[in-house]
Scaffold this active site. Structure first.
Site, PDB file in Angstrom:
ATOM      1  N   HIS A 355      -4.866  14.684 -23.256  1.00  0.00           N
ATOM      2  CA  HIS A 355      -5.227  15.544 -24.384  1.00  0.00           C
ATOM      3  C   HIS A 355      -4.015  16.033 -25.179  1.00  0.00           C
ATOM      4  O   HIS A 355      -4.174  16.402 -26.349  1.00  0.00           O
ATOM      5  CB  HIS A 355      -6.051  16.734 -23.905  1.00  0.00           C
ATOM      6  CG  HIS A 355      -7.502  16.427 -23.728  1.00  0.00           C
ATOM      7  ND1 HIS A 355      -8.017  15.912 -22.566  1.00  0.00           N
ATOM      8  CD2 HIS A 355      -8.553  16.540 -24.586  1.00  0.00           C
ATOM      9  CE1 HIS A 355      -9.318  15.726 -22.706  1.00  0.00           C
ATOM     10  NE2 HIS A 355      -9.667  16.093 -23.917  1.00  0.00           N
ATOM     11  N   GLY A 356      -2.843  16.046 -24.590  1.00  0.00           N
ATOM     12  CA  GLY A 356      -1.704  16.454 -25.387  1.00  0.00           C
ATOM     13  C   GLY A 356      -0.447  16.672 -24.578  1.00  0.00           C
ATOM     14  O   GLY A 356      -0.497  16.902 -23.364  1.00  0.00           O
TER      15      GLY A 356
END
Length: 503
Positions: A355-356
């Site tokens: 996700h990041g």
């Protein structure tokens, strides 16, 4: 180019729909491939080379796996007999000959490892290089590596996972390597799901590429689904996002505890309607073009457990990690609880990282690892619980999800920690003030609508009315009104981001 932009709605989409209807399927595939690259290049032309390079590498890698395996393996038969669940349950590919049965490391396995490494290398360099650079410099106490301030290629997390699944399925023998480079290119770049998913398997989408037909019923169903998603995105997610951004622009010590809870609720709804709205639009666009894309959401906020929440939220991502990471490691069917915990840890660490490039996302993923480990080891909720205990656990699940989204949204771990302290009255902030009343009053009606639309109440009611009273034309008029309201909101310049563009 956003699905909710005027250029897409009034120029790009009508042109694509009309031309797709009049062209024969082979020319239509070539046309959709060209339009998908134009769609991507509209806002990401500097990374078209990366898309083409990834396509070439995966095409050659899959063909190479079949070439070194030999012609004796009937992948077509295996692909016809093995469904998605069957493929997921295979921890290794079907062996192809007596010699390969005796060999631990085969040439096609080496090619698969190389292909996965190259795909993850592309993703890792652009998404995590600067994060790792900062980490190395911090540990070294000085500048050891210079950050490159790389721009993240839009959609790279989604199309990278798609191509990994394609290579893995070719290796397992559940599909044949696609010999038509243009077909594989369309699978990779198909614009409805290119930049935010869903993460499609080639087994299903490849069949649509080779043989599809747009019927009036399918087109109408797709149009309704697209409008429904557009309404969720523009009328609900955008409005909630505007409030969330406005409140969080203030210093943390000026946000009351009550307003902190309210904004947490709004963001919980915003991220759902933003991402599920996009997914609805993607599925609708697919239907209008003759494709059946994967459903990505199933009313996740009705989940009774944390595990059920993740079976309902971003379904295609969960299935990817299940089929290509969790099950090959042994899944839940292991003799040791330690191995089970290890499997869950790996999956949720990777989920957070996917996700990041931020400690927020890593801790968010590990938080779900902890909750799901407890659920699996203690078997929560227990079968002997009564309705009150199960209802309380459902409330706990929603609370855990909400606090998870607070961590997801925060600018850093410090901000997330302070915000949660404020929500529970531990930061010295007032719990209730005039700002809290004002924000709640201004968005209360939309909040009620959002709660209703996050359940199947509205869709079930419409389906019942259609079947009971045959009022399809009136329902279609409602969709037209919804479309006009969404477009009016866009014309007036409403806040119009897509949250998952960042991932």
């Amino acid at each position: 180019m956003l699905f909710s932009s005027m250029i897409f709605l009034w120029l790009f989409l009508p042109f694509v729909l009309v031309v797709n209807l009049v062209l024969p399927i082979r020319l239509s595939n070539l046309f959709l491939l060209a339009m998908s690259f134009i769609f991507y290049a509209w806002g990401e032309q500097e990374y078209i080379w990366l898309l083409l390079l990834s396509l070439a590498v995966n095409y050659a890698g899959a063909m190479g796996m079949e070439a070194v395996r030999g012609s004796g393996h009937d992948a077509g038969t295996a692909g016809a007999d093995a469904g998605a669940d069957g493929a997921a349950a295979m921890s290794d590919r079907q062996t192809t000959s007596g010699a390969s049965k005796q060999t631990l490391i085969t040439p096609d396995k080496l090619l698969l490892v190389a292909l996965v490494a190259v795909n993850l290398g592309f993703l890792g360099y652009f998404k995590y290089f600067d994060f790792l650079t900062g980490l190395v410099n911090k540990l070294a106490g000085g500048t050891v590596m210079e950050p490159k301030n790389l721009l993240l290629p839009v959609g790279i997390s989604f199309y990278t996972f798609q191509m990994i699944s394609y290579g893995a399925d070719v290796y397992r023998g559940t599909i044949r390597a696609e010999r038509n480079l243009l077909n594989l290119g369309l699978y990779m770049s198909f614009f409805p799901k290119m930049i935010q998913g869903p993460i499609e398997r080639y087994q299903g989408m490849g069949a649509c590429i080779r043989n599809r037909h747009v019927t009036p019923e399918l087109f109408a169903c797709g149009a309704r689904r697209f409008i429904y998603g557009l309404g969720k995105k523009v009328i609900l997610a955008n409005q909630f996002g505007s409030v969330v951004d406005k409140v969080l622009a203030n210093p943390m010590d000026q946000i009351s505890g009550g307003l902190g809870w309210y904004v947490g609720i709004l963001y919980t709804l915003q991220i759902y309607f933003d991402f599920s709205g996009y997914s609805d639009m993607a599925v609708g666009l697919g239907k209008m073009l003759g494709f059946e894309l994967t459903e990505n959401f199933n009313y996740p906020y009705l989940a009774r457990t944390v595990g059920e929440f993740w079976r309902r939220w971003h379904i295609s991502l969960g299935q990817f990690f299940r089929d290509y990471v969790y099950v090959p490691m042994g899944g839940s069917r292991v003799t040791s609880k330690f191995i089970l915990v290890r499997n869950l840890f790996v999956v949720w660490l990777l989920t957070g990282i996917w996700h990041g490039a931020s400690w927020n996302f890593i801790m968010w993923g590990l938080g779900y690892f902890l909750l799901l480990t407890i659920e699996k080891l203690i078997m929560l909720p227990r079968n002997d619980w009564g309705i009150i205990s199960k209802s309380l656990y459902r409330c706990f699940t929603l609370l855990a999800v909400l606090l998870g989204w607070v961590l997801f949204r925060a600018d850093g771990m410090h901000s997330a920690f302070y915000y949660v302290k404020s929500m529970f009255g531990l930061s010295g902030n007032a719990f209730f003030n005039g700002n809290t009343v004002r924000y709640i009053t201004n968005s209360a009606v939309l909040l009620v609508l959002a709660v209703l639309f996050s359940t199947p109440v509205i869709s079930n009611t419409l389906n019942y009315l259609e079947k009971r009273y045959r009022i399809r034309i009136l329902i279609d008029l409602c969709y037209i009104v919804l479309f006009l309201l969404a477009v009016s909101s866009l014309v007036m310049g409403a806040n119009n981001p897509f949250i998952y563009f960042n991932f």
